[in-house]
Design a protein around this motif. Structure first.
Motif, PDB file in Angstrom:
ATOM      1  N   LYS A 143      99.730  51.449   5.868  1.00 20.58           N
ATOM      2  CA  LYS A 143      98.716  52.224   5.147  1.00 20.58           C
ATOM      3  C   LYS A 143      98.138  51.416   3.990  1.00 20.58           C
ATOM      4  N   CYS A 144      99.015  50.666   3.311  1.00 19.32           N
ATOM      5  CA  CYS A 144      98.565  49.865   2.169  1.00 19.32           C
ATOM      6  C   CYS A 144      97.671  48.715   2.636  1.00 19.32           C
ATOM      7  N   LEU A 145      98.082  48.014   3.714  1.00 19.97           N
ATOM      8  CA  LEU A 145      97.292  46.894   4.213  1.00 19.97           C
ATOM      9  C   LEU A 145      95.945  47.346   4.763  1.00 19.97           C
ATOM     10  N   LEU A 146      95.963  48.484   5.500  1.00 21.75           N
ATOM     11  CA  LEU A 146      94.733  48.973   6.115  1.00 21.75           C
ATOM     12  C   LEU A 146      93.920  49.846   5.165  1.00 21.75           C
ATOM     13  N   PRO A 149      94.962  56.445   4.160  1.00 22.52           N
ATOM     14  CA  PRO A 149      96.092  57.335   3.855  1.00 22.52           C
ATOM     15  C   PRO A 149      96.729  57.921   5.103  1.00 22.52           C
ATOM     16  N   ARG A 150      95.953  58.130   6.156  1.00 23.05           N
ATOM     17  CA  ARG A 150      96.462  58.643   7.425  1.00 23.05           C
ATOM     18  C   ARG A 150      95.542  58.178   8.544  1.00 23.05           C
ATOM     19  N   GLU A 155      90.591  53.895  17.002  1.00 22.83           N
ATOM     20  CA  GLU A 155      89.151  53.675  16.885  1.00 22.83           C
ATOM     21  C   GLU A 155      88.633  53.955  15.478  1.00 22.83           C
ATOM     22  N   HIS A 156      89.366  54.787  14.725  1.00 21.51           N
ATOM     23  CA  HIS A 156      88.936  55.099  13.364  1.00 21.51           C
ATOM     24  C   HIS A 156      89.024  53.879  12.442  1.00 21.51           C
ATOM     25  N   LEU A 157      89.737  52.831  12.892  1.00 15.89           N
ATOM     26  CA  LEU A 157      89.863  51.623  12.076  1.00 15.89           C
ATOM     27  C   LEU A 157      88.646  50.714  12.185  1.00 15.89           C
ATOM     28  N   ARG A 158      87.695  51.059  13.047  1.00 14.50           N
ATOM     29  CA  ARG A 158      86.491  50.225  13.155  1.00 14.50           C
ATOM     30  C   ARG A 158      85.734  50.176  11.830  1.00 14.50           C
TER      31      ARG A 158
END
Length: 452
Positions: A143-146, A149-150, A155-158
Motif C-alpha cells: 500500500k505504501c509503495l503503490l 489505501p485499498r 486494473e485500478h492500478l493503471r
C-alpha cells in the motif's frame, strides 16, 4: 429402563402395530362393528405415524449433525433424550467430533491471524490476486509503495502506472522485472517477482514488490569507487614515471644553464642522447595514457545491438577460418562444434563476433606455455532452451581472486593487456539481455560461457 432402550421401543411398536392389524382383519367387514373397525383403523394409522416419527427423529438429529459440520456452526450441543445407552454414546461422539472441528477451526484462525500479522509487518510489498485481477491480499508495504489505501482490482492500478499493470499480469512466473513507480515527486525503482499458485482448484498470482533504490545506490557507489580506483591506479602508473623523468630532464637542463651562463650551451653527444631518450620515453608513456583514455571512451560508447536471426554454425565456421593460420602456427587443436546444426540466435552478429574473437584470442594467449594445446568453441541449447556458446581451453587457468575482478574495466592479468576486452564483452552481452560468466581452475583450463 425398558423404554430407554431404542431397540426395545422399535420391537414393542412393531408388535403393537402387527397386533392391531391382526385385530382389524379379525373383525372383518361386519356391518355391526363399523365403529370398531374405524377405531382400529385410526389406531393403525396413529401407530404407523408414531413409528415413522420415532425413526425420523434419529435421522433428523444425524442430518442436523452433518449440517453443523457443513456450515461450520459448532454452537450446537447434542444431549440425551432417554433413547438408550447406544444413543447416549452416539450423541457423545457427535459432541466430541464437533469439539474437534471447533478446535481445528480455532487453530486455523489463529494461524491465519499470525501469518496475516507477519505479512502486514514485513518490509517487502506482497500482492495476491486471481487471474481475473481480483485482489485477495495487499500488505501495508505494498500500500505504501503503490500509494493506494485499498485495492479491489489490478486494473485500478493503471492510474498509478500502466507499465506496472502489464508487468503484474504478464510477467512470467519465477522471473523478476525492474521498473520505476511514481512516489510523490520522485520515481522509485522497484523489483517485481511473480509466483503462480493453485488454491482449491483456482489460479492465483503472488507478486512481491521491493523498493531497491538503496541497493541500486549502494551498487552505483561501489561501481564508482571501483572505477575511480582503477582510473587512479592506471593514471598514476603512467603519470608518476612521466613526472619523475620530466623532473630529471628539467634538473639536468637547469644544471647546464647554471654551469654555462653564456648565450650558447655545449652538450656532449652522450648527454644529448640521454636527454633525447628521456623525451622519447615521456612521449611513449604519454601516448599510452592517451590510448588508455580512448579505451575508456570506447567502453562507454557501446553501440545499441541491431539484432537479427542468423545461423550460429555459419558464424563459428567463419571464426574457425579466421583463426586458422594463428592456431596452426601455435600448434593448437581448434575444435568447433554446434548442435544442432540448425541452431540460430537473435543477436547483433558483428558485436557477438567481437566478443568471441576477444575470448578466442585470450584463450590462445593462455595456451602459450602448454605442451598439448586444445581450444574448443561450441554452441548448444541448455535445458531451458536458451542458446549457449562456450569458449574453453586447457591453459594455465585463472585464480579465484582474478575471476572475481576479471570483468572490471581495465583489470587485466596480461602484462600488455588493456583490461577493456572482457569488460566490453560483458557489456555487449548485457545489452543483449544475456550473460557472460567464467569458470576456471589453475593448471586445468578456463571456460567462458555466453548465455542468451
Amino acid at each position: 429402563m425398558g423404554f430407554r432402550n431404542f431397540r426395545f421401543q422399535i420391537v414393542v411398536r412393531v408388535l403393537l402395530l402387527v397386533a392391531t392389524v391382526f385385530v382389524f382383519f379379525k373383525i372383518g367387514f361386519n356391518a355391526t362393528l363399523v365403529s370398531t373397525q374405524i377405531f382400529v383403523g385410526l389406531l393403525i394409522s396413529g401407530q404407523t405415524v408414531a413409528l415413522i416419527v420415532f425413526m425420523e427423529r434419529t435421522t433428523n438429529r444425524l442430518i442436523k449433525f452433518l449440517n453443523t459440520i457443513k456450515y461450520d456452526d459448532f454452537t450446537e450441543v447434542f444431549t440425551s433424550r432417554g433413547e438408550g445407552e447406544k444413543f447416549d454414546e452416539l450423541y457423545k461422539s457427535y459432541n466430541e467430533v464437533i469439539k474437534k472441528f471447533k478446535d481445528i477451526r480455532s487453530e486455523k484462525e489463529a494461524t491465519t491471524h499470525y501469518f496475516q500479522a507477519v505479512v502486514q509487518h514485513i518490509g517487502i510489498g506482497i500482492l495476491t490476486f486471481k487471474k481475473s485481477g481480483e485482489v485477495q491480499l495487499m500488505n501495508n508495504a505494498a500500500k505504501c509503495l503503490l500509494q493506494v489505501p485499498r485495492l479491489e482490482q489490478i486494473e485500478h492500478l493503471r492510474a498509478v502506472s500502466p507499465q506496472l499493470v502489464e508487468q503484474l499480469l504478464t510477467l512470467p512466473a519465477g522471473q523478476s522485472a525492474v521498473l520505476k513507480l511514481p512516489h510523490g515527486k520522485e520515481r522509485v525503482p522497484v523489483s517485481l517477482y511473480a509466483v503462480d499458485l493453485v488454491l482449491r482448484g483456482e489460479d492465483f498470482r503472488l507478486v512481491s514488490i521491493q523498493n531497491i533504490q538503496r541497493e541500486l545506490e549502494d551498487k552505483e557507489m561501489e561501481a564508482w569507487q571501483n572505477l575511480i580506483r582503477v582510473l587512479t591506479h592506471e593514471i598514476m602508473n603512467s603519470v608518476t614515471p612521466i613526472a619523475s623523468l620530466a623532473g630529471s630532464v628539467a634538473a639536468d637542463v637547469q644544471d647546464y644553464l647554471e654551469a654555462q651562463p653564456g648565450t650558447q650551451i655545449c652538450l656532449e653527444r652522450e648527454e644529448t642522447e640521454d636527454m633525447g631518450l628521456a623525451l622519447q620515453t615521456i612521449e611513449k608513456r604519454s601516448q599510452g595514457l592517451v590510448r588508455f583514455v580512448n579505451d575508456f571512451r570506447s567502453l562507454a560508447r557501446v553501440p545499441t545491438p541491431k539484432k537479427q536471426l542468423f545461423s550460429v554454425e555459419e558464424m563459428l565456421k567463419q571464426l574457425q577460418l579466421l583463426f586458422q593460420e594463428e592456431v596452426a602456427h601455435e600448434n593448437i587443436l581448434f575444435i568447433v562444434n554446434c548442435r544442432p546444426a540448425s541452431l540460430t540466435v537473435l543477436a547483433d552478429r558483428e558485436l557477438l563476433e567481437q566478443v568471441l574473437i576477444n575470448l578466442v584470442r585470450n584463450a590462445i594467449h593462455a595456451l602459450a606455455d602448454q605442451p598439448n594445446k586444445t581450444l574448443q568453441l561450441e554452441a548448444f541449447q541448455d535445458e531451458d532452451s536458451r542458446t549457449v556458446l562456450q569458449v574453453s581451453d586447457n591453459g594455465t587457468g585463472i585464480s579465484e581472486e582474478a575471476q572475481e575482478q576479471i570483468f572490471l574495466p581495465f583489470y587485466t592479468t596480461k602484462p600488455t593487456g588493456s583490461g577493456i576486452g572482457l569488460s566490453l564483452s560483458k557489456q555487449i552481452m548485457r545489452l543483449h539481455k544475456g550473460s557472460l560468466s567464467v569458470s576456471s581452475e589453475l593448471s586445468k583450463g578456463t571456460t567462458f560461457t555466453l548465455r542468451f
